[in-house]
Design a protein around this motif. Structure first.
Motif, PDB file in Angstrom:
ATOM      1  N   GLY A  71       7.324  -1.556   0.543  1.00 53.28           N
ATOM      2  CA  GLY A  71       7.822  -0.223   0.223  1.00 53.28           C
ATOM      3  C   GLY A  71       6.762   0.863   0.211  1.00 53.28           C
ATOM      4  N   LEU A  72       5.567   0.552   0.633  1.00 52.00           N
ATOM      5  CA  LEU A  72       4.480   1.538   0.674  1.00 52.00           C
ATOM      6  C   LEU A  72       4.312   2.054   2.097  1.00 52.00           C
ATOM      7  N   ASN A  73       5.355   2.659   2.624  1.00 49.87           N
ATOM      8  CA  ASN A  73       5.370   3.093   4.024  1.00 49.87           C
ATOM      9  C   ASN A  73       4.344   4.170   4.322  1.00 49.87           C
ATOM     10  N   LEU A  74       4.219   5.132   3.454  1.00 53.15           N
ATOM     11  CA  LEU A  74       3.288   6.238   3.685  1.00 53.15           C
ATOM     12  C   LEU A  74       1.846   5.742   3.725  1.00 53.15           C
ATOM     13  N   LEU A  75       1.491   4.931   2.760  1.00 54.73           N
ATOM     14  CA  LEU A  75       0.149   4.358   2.720  1.00 54.73           C
ATOM     15  C   LEU A  75      -0.101   3.475   3.943  1.00 54.73           C
ATOM     16  N   SER A  76       0.905   2.720   4.323  1.00 58.43           N
ATOM     17  CA  SER A  76       0.799   1.853   5.494  1.00 58.43           C
ATOM     18  C   SER A  76       0.561   2.662   6.771  1.00 58.43           C
ATOM     19  N   ASP A  77       1.281   3.763   6.907  1.00 52.83           N
ATOM     20  CA  ASP A  77       1.125   4.609   8.099  1.00 52.83           C
ATOM     21  C   ASP A  77      -0.276   5.210   8.179  1.00 52.83           C
ATOM     22  N   VAL A  78      -0.791   5.657   7.045  1.00 54.33           N
ATOM     23  CA  VAL A  78      -2.136   6.246   7.041  1.00 54.33           C
ATOM     24  C   VAL A  78      -3.177   5.176   7.366  1.00 54.33           C
ATOM     25  N   ILE A  79      -2.988   3.976   6.852  1.00 55.30           N
ATOM     26  CA  ILE A  79      -3.920   2.888   7.172  1.00 55.30           C
ATOM     27  C   ILE A  79      -3.892   2.581   8.662  1.00 55.30           C
ATOM     28  N   ARG A  80      -2.707   2.588   9.258  1.00 53.33           N
ATOM     29  CA  ARG A  80      -2.612   2.342  10.707  1.00 53.33           C
ATOM     30  C   ARG A  80      -3.308   3.439  11.509  1.00 53.33           C
ATOM     31  N   GLU A  81      -3.156   4.681  11.055  1.00 54.78           N
ATOM     32  CA  GLU A  81      -3.725   5.814  11.784  1.00 54.78           C
ATOM     33  C   GLU A  81      -5.227   5.976  11.569  1.00 54.78           C
ATOM     34  N   LYS A  82      -5.653   5.894  10.323  1.00 55.03           N
ATOM     35  CA  LYS A  82      -7.039   6.219   9.989  1.00 55.03           C
ATOM     36  C   LYS A  82      -7.891   5.000   9.635  1.00 55.03           C
ATOM     37  N   GLY A  83      -7.256   3.921   9.230  1.00 52.30           N
ATOM     38  CA  GLY A  83      -8.002   2.725   8.871  1.00 52.30           C
ATOM     39  C   GLY A  83      -8.099   2.519   7.371  1.00 52.30           C
ATOM     40  N   LYS A  84      -8.282   1.281   7.006  1.00 46.76           N
ATOM     41  CA  LYS A  84      -8.357   0.886   5.600  1.00 46.76           C
ATOM     42  C   LYS A  84      -9.598   1.488   4.940  1.00 46.76           C
ATOM     43  N   ASP A  85     -10.714   1.509   5.645  1.00 45.53           N
ATOM     44  CA  ASP A  85     -11.963   2.043   5.096  1.00 45.53           C
ATOM     45  C   ASP A  85     -11.831   3.526   4.731  1.00 45.53           C
ATOM     46  N   PHE A  86     -11.109   4.266   5.573  1.00 46.54           N
ATOM     47  CA  PHE A  86     -10.905   5.690   5.313  1.00 46.54           C
ATOM     48  C   PHE A  86     -10.194   5.890   3.975  1.00 46.54           C
ATOM     49  N   ILE A  87      -9.130   5.123   3.742  1.00 48.59           N
ATOM     50  CA  ILE A  87      -8.361   5.236   2.499  1.00 48.59           C
ATOM     51  C   ILE A  87      -9.218   4.828   1.303  1.00 48.59           C
ATOM     52  N   LEU A  96      -1.020   5.066  -6.466  1.00 45.84           N
ATOM     53  CA  LEU A  96      -1.873   5.867  -5.584  1.00 45.84           C
ATOM     54  C   LEU A  96      -1.020   6.644  -4.593  1.00 45.84           C
ATOM     55  N   GLU A  97      -0.043   5.984  -4.001  1.00 46.68           N
ATOM     56  CA  GLU A  97       0.807   6.643  -3.021  1.00 46.68           C
ATOM     57  C   GLU A  97       1.598   7.777  -3.662  1.00 46.68           C
ATOM     58  N   LEU A  98       2.140   7.549  -4.834  1.00 41.13           N
ATOM     59  CA  LEU A  98       2.901   8.600  -5.506  1.00 41.13           C
ATOM     60  C   LEU A  98       2.008   9.760  -5.936  1.00 41.13           C
ATOM     61  N   LYS A  99       0.839   9.438  -6.441  1.00 38.98           N
ATOM     62  CA  LYS A  99      -0.078  10.467  -6.923  1.00 38.98           C
ATOM     63  C   LYS A  99      -0.616  11.329  -5.786  1.00 38.98           C
ATOM     64  N   HIS A 100      -0.871  10.714  -4.644  1.00 45.14           N
ATOM     65  CA  HIS A 100      -1.494  11.429  -3.529  1.00 45.14           C
ATOM     66  C   HIS A 100      -0.558  11.558  -2.323  1.00 45.14           C
ATOM     67  N   GLU A 101       0.732  11.618  -2.589  1.00 47.20           N
ATOM     68  CA  GLU A 101       1.714  11.673  -1.492  1.00 47.20           C
ATOM     69  C   GLU A 101       1.491  12.877  -0.589  1.00 47.20           C
ATOM     70  N   GLU A 102       1.245  14.020  -1.182  1.00 46.00           N
ATOM     71  CA  GLU A 102       1.047  15.239  -0.392  1.00 46.00           C
ATOM     72  C   GLU A 102      -0.184  15.115   0.509  1.00 46.00           C
ATOM     73  N   GLU A 103      -1.252  14.582  -0.026  1.00 47.64           N
ATOM     74  CA  GLU A 103      -2.491  14.414   0.740  1.00 47.64           C
ATOM     75  C   GLU A 103      -2.285  13.420   1.888  1.00 47.64           C
ATOM     76  N   LEU A 104      -1.580  12.343   1.613  1.00 46.42           N
ATOM     77  CA  LEU A 104      -1.312  11.346   2.654  1.00 46.42           C
ATOM     78  C   LEU A 104      -0.453  11.944   3.775  1.00 46.42           C
ATOM     79  N   GLN A 105       0.546  12.743   3.389  1.00 50.36           N
ATOM     80  CA  GLN A 105       1.384  13.419   4.397  1.00 50.36           C
ATOM     81  C   GLN A 105       0.544  14.368   5.244  1.00 50.36           C
TER      82      GLN A 105
END
Length: 159
Positions: free
Chosen positions: A12-28, A54-63
């Motif tokens: 259920g962590l779709n937003l975090l998953s998408d950012v990891i795919r795009e930018k990488g785990k190290d970036f996050i 983390l995803e809820l707290k930083h949702e805007e930044e992740l978007q």
């Protein structure tokens, strides 16, 4: 990395998953000062809960990160299209030889492909590799000549 992103998405962590795919785990990990497990096996309930917070707290930044990535991709594609059109327009204004390169290439490929189709199994046996190569070249030439040329005319770039 793809495994952990898939595991996060299924949790259920779709937003975090998408950012990891795009930018990488190290970036996050660096951006939000958090440790993300390397493998899906290391994801336990406590880790998932922390990542959900983390995803809820930083949702805007992740978007915003995802939007910036998409905008960079769109800008790149726009630049490629503009530069291709510029080259083709300059080819059309440079002289007779440059104007005829694309149509003559298309005609050549059509003739060779037609000859190969006619002579194959009737007169000669043509190696499959050559037939496939000419087929691929012909597809690209037709798409480039008719597809992109039509696009240029519609956009008003060609004269």
């Amino acid at each position: 990395m793809l495994g952990i992103a898939t595991a996060l998405a299924s949790a259920g962590l779709n937003l975090l998953s998408d950012v990891i795919r795009e930018k990488g785990k190290d970036f996050i990990e660096k951006k939000f000062n958090v440790k993300i497990p390397d493998t899906p096996d290391q994801l336990d309930q406590e880790t998932l809960l922390k990542l959900k917070e983390l995803e809820l707290k930083h949702e805007e930044e992740l978007q915003r990160i995802l939007l910036e990535q998409r905008q960079q991709e769109l800008d790149y594609l726009k630049t490629v299209d503009q530069e291709t059109t510029k080259r083709w327009v300059s080819d059309n204004t440079a002289g007779m030889v440059t104007k005829l390169v694309r149509p003559l290439t298309l005609i050549y490929l059509l003739i060779i492909f037609s000859l190969m189709a006619f002579t194959d199994s009737n007169v000669l046996h043509i190696n499959q590799m050559y037939a496939q190569s000419f087929s691929d070249f012909l597809k690209m030439a037709i798409l480039a000549y008719f597809g992109l040329r039509t696009f240029e005319k519609v956009k008003g770039a060609a004269q």
